[in-house]
Design a protein around this motif. Structure first.
Motif, mmCIF file in Angstrom:
data_model
loop_
_atom_site.group_PDB
_atom_site.id
_atom_site.type_symbol
_atom_site.label_atom_id
_atom_site.label_comp_id
_atom_site.label_asym_id
_atom_site.label_seq_id
_atom_site.Cartn_x
_atom_site.Cartn_y
_atom_site.Cartn_z
ATOM 1 N N PRO A 82 0.785 -1.287 -0.062
ATOM 2 C CA PRO A 82 -0.030 -0.085 -0.021
ATOM 3 C C PRO A 82 0.844 1.129 -0.115
ATOM 4 O O PRO A 82 1.799 1.235 0.771
ATOM 5 C CB PRO A 82 -0.854 -0.075 1.402
ATOM 6 C CG PRO A 82 -0.385 -1.329 2.200
ATOM 7 C CD PRO A 82 1.011 -1.716 1.329
ATOM 8 N N VAL B 151 -0.721 -1.289 -4.476
ATOM 9 C CA VAL B 151 -1.947 -0.310 -4.181
ATOM 10 C C VAL B 151 -1.961 0.979 -3.850
ATOM 11 O O VAL B 151 -1.404 1.427 -2.779
ATOM 12 C CB VAL B 151 -3.045 -1.230 -3.062
ATOM 13 C CG1 VAL B 151 -4.438 -0.696 -3.230
ATOM 14 C CG2 VAL B 151 -2.760 -2.688 -3.109
ATOM 15 N N GLY C 23 -2.893 4.979 -3.068
ATOM 16 C CA GLY C 23 -3.782 5.779 -2.589
ATOM 17 C C GLY C 23 -4.026 7.105 -3.163
ATOM 18 O O GLY C 23 -4.077 7.902 -2.569
ATOM 19 N N ASN D 95 -6.461 2.792 -4.969
ATOM 20 C CA ASN D 95 -7.177 2.911 -3.688
ATOM 21 C C ASN D 95 -7.899 4.187 -3.452
ATOM 22 O O ASN D 95 -7.367 4.766 -2.913
ATOM 23 C CB ASN D 95 -6.363 2.680 -2.558
ATOM 24 C CG ASN D 95 -6.770 2.611 -1.057
ATOM 25 O OD1 ASN D 95 -7.924 2.627 -0.831
ATOM 26 N ND2 ASN D 95 -5.728 2.669 -0.306
ATOM 27 N N ALA E 263 -7.396 0.191 3.813
ATOM 28 C CA ALA E 263 -8.179 -0.108 2.867
ATOM 29 C C ALA E 263 -7.144 -0.950 1.578
ATOM 30 O O ALA E 263 -7.595 -1.662 1.012
ATOM 31 C CB ALA E 263 -8.880 1.182 2.128
ATOM 32 N N GLY E 264 -5.955 -0.106 1.607
ATOM 33 C CA GLY E 264 -5.005 -0.653 0.357
ATOM 34 C C GLY E 264 -4.608 -2.090 0.762
ATOM 35 O O GLY E 264 -4.443 -2.707 -0.384
ATOM 36 N N ILE F 192 -7.310 -4.472 -0.237
ATOM 37 C CA ILE F 192 -7.404 -4.465 -2.011
ATOM 38 C C ILE F 192 -6.567 -5.494 -2.371
ATOM 39 O O ILE F 192 -6.835 -6.370 -3.200
ATOM 40 C CB ILE F 192 -7.306 -3.201 -2.569
ATOM 41 C CG1 ILE F 192 -8.301 -2.280 -2.157
ATOM 42 C CG2 ILE F 192 -6.972 -3.081 -3.872
ATOM 43 C CD1 ILE F 192 -8.170 -0.583 -2.721
ATOM 44 N N GLU G 260 -11.026 -0.980 8.143
ATOM 45 C CA GLU G 260 -10.731 0.164 7.511
ATOM 46 C C GLU G 260 -11.076 1.188 8.052
ATOM 47 O O GLU G 260 -10.983 2.508 7.585
ATOM 48 C CB GLU G 260 -11.575 0.054 6.000
ATOM 49 C CG GLU G 260 -10.928 -1.132 5.110
ATOM 50 C CD GLU G 260 -11.627 -1.130 3.742
ATOM 51 O OE1 GLU G 260 -12.066 -0.401 3.240
ATOM 52 O OE2 GLU G 260 -11.255 -1.935 2.961
#
Length: 348
Positions: free
Chosen positions: A12, A42, A44, A69, A76-77, A80, A184
């Motif tokens: 992330p 991922v 953001g 993301n 959240a990353g 994913i 998250e």
């Protein structure tokens, strides 16, 4: 010949253009079959060219994938990457770190196979090459017991079974089916919260120095404060979600900040009441003075402890760090406490 387990590296990132190319290439060049791993970066919603760098690498190395993301948060990353990866094992690596060995992925596979563990922990020292003196001072302070929790394994060379809470970073695929994914709601300490659930589920963790990843300390005091503030906010969310985990150690930074804020207020209050000359006001003055003196003694002792630890660390590592260390220790403690209180106030 038995095929190697497939490993998904989840990375992330947000605005990591300075570091992401080197980190990704250190993974691409691992001594591990190219068809047995993937790197999912991922992003953001970076605005510094990070995405372009990753796409450029992916044109040459198809095992590198870029996913977006929209929520931007690291939590959240991670999800994913976990949800889109094909791995038998999942390894989390930040875009802002240095991988000191080309056998990291092989060591991940070997440690899972020999230990039978569900999760792997790793040392995460802050000593990559090329650090500036201030960064080295931050690393020394964070390695000290005064700058980091004494029960953490991120600076330890211990190898064996352990709690995953402080340093869990790799997981078998079926772990997500047993404990769910990353919460998250967290913008920091999401890894601690997830690893806490891993432990509560009775899953085993194994840690080894063969899995070491080296992290870059913050370059400025302001950046260190923002980092510590985020950690403090994450700590509050963690203790609010898992109330049984609350301990005195987690409350000390918040108490430290509250005391500092109370000192001038109590002093001014005692002065203002002293002007009235009433008996009750005199009693209030005495009480206020007593509290101010007590807090003054506490913070005087704190100052002595910080100076003593700064001297100890500088004596072992170089006297040039002494000019940085006291303020770094203060920033760590104040940032953690301020973040904890901010998060508490926002949710009260």
């Amino acid at each position: 010949m038995i095929k190697a387990p497939f490993i998904t590296v989840v990375m992330p990132v947000r605005n990591e253009s300075r570091f992401v190319r080197d980190t990704v290439m250190q993974l691409v060049n691992q001594n591990y079959p190219a068809d047995c791993f993937e790197i999912i970066v991922v992003d953001g919603m970076s605005d510094d060219g990070t995405q372009n760098i990753v796409v450029d690498i992916g044109t040459t190395y198809p095992q590198v994938r870029l996913l977006e993301n929209p929520k931007r948060l690291s939590s959240a990353g991670r999800n994913i990457g976990f949800r889109n990866g094909r791995g038998d094992y999942f390894l989390v690596v930040d875009g802002h770190c240095f991988i000191p060995m080309d056998n990291l992925l092989k060591n991940v596979s070997d440690c899972f196979l020999k230990s039978g563990a569900d999760c792997l922990g790793r040392p995460q020292p802050m000593d990559p090459p090329g650090l500036k003196p201030f960064q080295r001072a931050v690393a020394l302070a964070r390695r000290s017991r005064l700058g980091h929790g004494g029960d953490s394994l991120i600076y330890s060379d211990y190898e064996g079974y352990c709690s995953p809470v402080s340093n869990g970073a790799a997981y078998r695929k079926d772990v997500f089916g047993k404990v769910g994914f990353v919460d998250e709601n967290f913008d920091a300490a999401e890894d601690v919260e997830f690893n806490y659930r891993v432990e509560k589920a009775g899953l085993r963790c194994y840690t080894s120095p063969l899995l070491t990843v080296r992290y870059y300390p913050r370059e400025k005091l302001s950046g260190l404060f923002r980092q510590m503030q985020r950690y403090g906010m994450g700590r509050y969310l963690f203790t609010r979600k898992h109330r049984e985990s609350l301990s005195v150690n987690q409350l000390i930074p918040a108490g430290f900040v509250l005391g500092l804020l109370a000192l001038p207020v109590l002093y001014l209050w005692s002065l203002s009441h002293g002007v009235t000359g009433s008996v009750s006001a005199s009693e209030g003055v005495r009480l206020g003075d007593s509290v101010v003196k007590l807090l003054g003694m506490v913070y005087g002792l704190y100052t002595l402890i910080v100076l003593a630890e700064s001297l100890r660390v500088a004596a072992r590592n170089g006297w040039g760090y002494l000019k940085y260390l006291p303020l770094i220790f203060f920033t760590i403690h104040f940032g953690l406490g301020w973040g904890f209180l901010r998060a508490a106030a926002a949710r009260s």
